[in-house]
Design a protein around this motif. Structure first.
Motif, PDB file in Angstrom:
ATOM      1  N   SER A   1      23.013  -0.448  29.988  1.00 55.79           N
ATOM      2  CA  SER A   1      21.666  -0.889  29.608  1.00 55.79           C
ATOM      3  C   SER A   1      21.665  -2.356  29.191  1.00 55.79           C
ATOM      4  O   SER A   1      22.661  -2.911  28.747  1.00 55.79           O
ATOM      5  CB  SER A   1      21.103  -0.008  28.493  1.00 55.79           C
ATOM      6  OG  SER A   1      21.862  -0.163  27.332  1.00 55.79           O
TER       7      SER A   1
ATOM      8  N   GLU B   1      20.299  -3.851  26.695  1.00 55.07           N
ATOM      9  CA  GLU B   1      20.467  -4.126  25.272  1.00 55.07           C
ATOM     10  C   GLU B   1      21.927  -4.228  24.859  1.00 55.07           C
ATOM     11  O   GLU B   1      22.245  -4.882  23.859  1.00 55.07           O
ATOM     12  CB  GLU B   1      19.767  -3.061  24.432  1.00 55.07           C
ATOM     13  CG  GLU B   1      18.272  -3.091  24.520  1.00 55.07           C
ATOM     14  CD  GLU B   1      17.730  -2.434  25.785  1.00 55.07           C
ATOM     15  OE1 GLU B   1      16.585  -2.720  26.135  1.00 55.07           O
ATOM     16  OE2 GLU B   1      18.457  -1.654  26.437  1.00 55.07           O
TER      17      GLU B   1
ATOM     18  N   ALA C   1      16.622  -1.213  21.688  1.00 56.91           N
ATOM     19  CA  ALA C   1      17.397  -0.268  22.490  1.00 56.91           C
ATOM     20  C   ALA C   1      16.886   1.156  22.305  1.00 56.91           C
ATOM     21  O   ALA C   1      16.799   1.919  23.276  1.00 56.91           O
ATOM     22  CB  ALA C   1      18.873  -0.347  22.120  1.00 56.91           C
TER      23      ALA C   1
ATOM     24  N   HIS D   1      13.569   1.397  24.193  1.00 56.93           N
ATOM     25  CA  HIS D   1      13.727   1.333  25.649  1.00 56.93           C
ATOM     26  C   HIS D   1      14.409   2.578  26.199  1.00 56.93           C
ATOM     27  O   HIS D   1      14.119   3.022  27.303  1.00 56.93           O
ATOM     28  CB  HIS D   1      14.514   0.077  25.998  1.00 56.93           C
ATOM     29  CG  HIS D   1      14.279  -0.413  27.378  1.00 56.93           C
ATOM     30  ND1 HIS D   1      15.208  -1.124  28.058  1.00 56.93           N
ATOM     31  CD2 HIS D   1      13.223  -0.298  28.219  1.00 56.93           C
ATOM     32  CE1 HIS D   1      14.749  -1.432  29.250  1.00 56.93           C
ATOM     33  NE2 HIS D   1      13.546  -0.940  29.367  1.00 56.93           N
TER      34      HIS D   1
ATOM     35  N   PRO E   1      18.039   5.059  27.057  1.00 53.61           N
ATOM     36  CA  PRO E   1      19.262   4.856  27.834  1.00 53.61           C
ATOM     37  C   PRO E   1      18.970   4.698  29.324  1.00 53.61           C
ATOM     38  O   PRO E   1      17.893   5.047  29.803  1.00 53.61           O
ATOM     39  CB  PRO E   1      20.046   6.142  27.585  1.00 53.61           C
ATOM     40  CG  PRO E   1      18.987   7.174  27.384  1.00 53.61           C
ATOM     41  CD  PRO E   1      17.864   6.461  26.668  1.00 53.61           C
ATOM     42  N   ILE E   2      19.948   4.188  30.029  1.00 52.19           N
ATOM     43  CA  ILE E   2      19.843   4.110  31.487  1.00 52.19           C
ATOM     44  C   ILE E   2      20.560   5.336  32.050  1.00 52.19           C
ATOM     45  O   ILE E   2      21.668   5.668  31.646  1.00 52.19           O
ATOM     46  CB  ILE E   2      20.427   2.789  32.025  1.00 52.19           C
ATOM     47  CG1 ILE E   2      20.125   2.628  33.505  1.00 52.19           C
ATOM     48  CG2 ILE E   2      21.888   2.661  31.742  1.00 52.19           C
ATOM     49  CD1 ILE E   2      20.409   1.231  34.025  1.00 52.19           C
TER      50      ILE E   2
ATOM     51  N   TRP F   1      19.551   4.398  39.324  1.00 53.17           N
ATOM     52  CA  TRP F   1      19.751   4.231  37.880  1.00 53.17           C
ATOM     53  C   TRP F   1      18.495   3.634  37.282  1.00 53.17           C
ATOM     54  O   TRP F   1      18.084   2.532  37.629  1.00 53.17           O
ATOM     55  CB  TRP F   1      20.952   3.334  37.606  1.00 53.17           C
ATOM     56  CG  TRP F   1      22.237   4.004  37.941  1.00 53.17           C
ATOM     57  CD1 TRP F   1      22.844   4.085  39.155  1.00 53.17           C
ATOM     58  CD2 TRP F   1      23.074   4.736  37.042  1.00 53.17           C
ATOM     59  NE1 TRP F   1      24.004   4.800  39.074  1.00 53.17           N
ATOM     60  CE2 TRP F   1      24.167   5.230  37.770  1.00 53.17           C
ATOM     61  CE3 TRP F   1      23.000   5.029  35.688  1.00 53.17           C
ATOM     62  CZ2 TRP F   1      25.183   5.974  37.200  1.00 53.17           C
ATOM     63  CZ3 TRP F   1      24.023   5.781  35.119  1.00 53.17           C
ATOM     64  CH2 TRP F   1      25.086   6.249  35.867  1.00 53.17           C
TER      65      TRP F   1
ATOM     66  N   TYR G   1      15.551   3.792  33.638  1.00 53.16           N
ATOM     67  CA  TYR G   1      15.299   4.133  32.241  1.00 53.16           C
ATOM     68  C   TYR G   1      14.253   5.236  32.225  1.00 53.16           C
ATOM     69  O   TYR G   1      13.059   4.966  32.333  1.00 53.16           O
ATOM     70  CB  TYR G   1      14.781   2.901  31.476  1.00 53.16           C
ATOM     71  CG  TYR G   1      15.802   1.814  31.320  1.00 53.16           C
ATOM     72  CD1 TYR G   1      16.703   1.824  30.269  1.00 53.16           C
ATOM     73  CD2 TYR G   1      15.877   0.767  32.225  1.00 53.16           C
ATOM     74  CE1 TYR G   1      17.635   0.825  30.104  1.00 53.16           C
ATOM     75  CE2 TYR G   1      16.813  -0.235  32.088  1.00 53.16           C
ATOM     76  CZ  TYR G   1      17.690  -0.205  31.018  1.00 53.16           C
ATOM     77  OH  TYR G   1      18.616  -1.197  30.866  1.00 53.16           O
TER      78      TYR G   1
END
Length: 133
Positions: A42, A44, A112, A115, A117-118, A126, A128
């Motif tokens: 990610s 962040e 973070a 937003h 996790p990815i 991939w 979010y």
């Protein structure tokens, strides 16, 4: 000087916490203990909240607080209290640096969390999944 003993204790306590924050940020680059592609980490994590905010910017106050008790010179310009005043001024200045570091770490962590996790989606991309976009 009682406040010198308290400051030394605070400085010694901050050192392991700084090390833990730096290690936690480094571990974010290796999810599951394995190195992954840059695109799977990610955004962040690349802000280095634990390394810069809680690590580099906090090491200065920790070291100043740790040595504050020994920073009691015999005075300058004929004033005995000058050494104590300078020690308190330096501790306040470095505490403000630590406050900025803690604020940076807090803001990066809040962004973070907002937003999310990815993750690898069902289509193989991939993304979010909890983000707005």
């Amino acid at each position: 000087m009682c406040s010198g003993n308290c400051a030394k204790c605070l400085g010694i306590t901050l050192i392991p916490l700084i090390i833990l924050c730096i290690l936690a940020n480094i571990l974010l680059f290796f999810p599951g203990g394995k190195p992954v592609k840059d695109s799977h980490i990610s955004v962040e994590v690349w802000y280095f909240g634990g390394i810069v905010g809680a690590g580099v910017l906090m090491i200065f106050p920790a070291l100043v607080f740790w040595g504050l008790k020994n920073n009691d010179c015999c005075g300058c310009c004929g004033n005995e209290d000058c050494g104590k005043r300078f020690a308190m001024l330096s501790s306040m200045l470095f505490a403000s640096v630590g406050f900025v570091g803690a604020g940076y770490c807090f803001v990066v962590s809040a962004v973070a969390l907002n937003h999310g996790p990815i993750c690898k989606g069902s289509s193989g991309n991939w993304t979010y999944p909890f983000g707005d976009g």
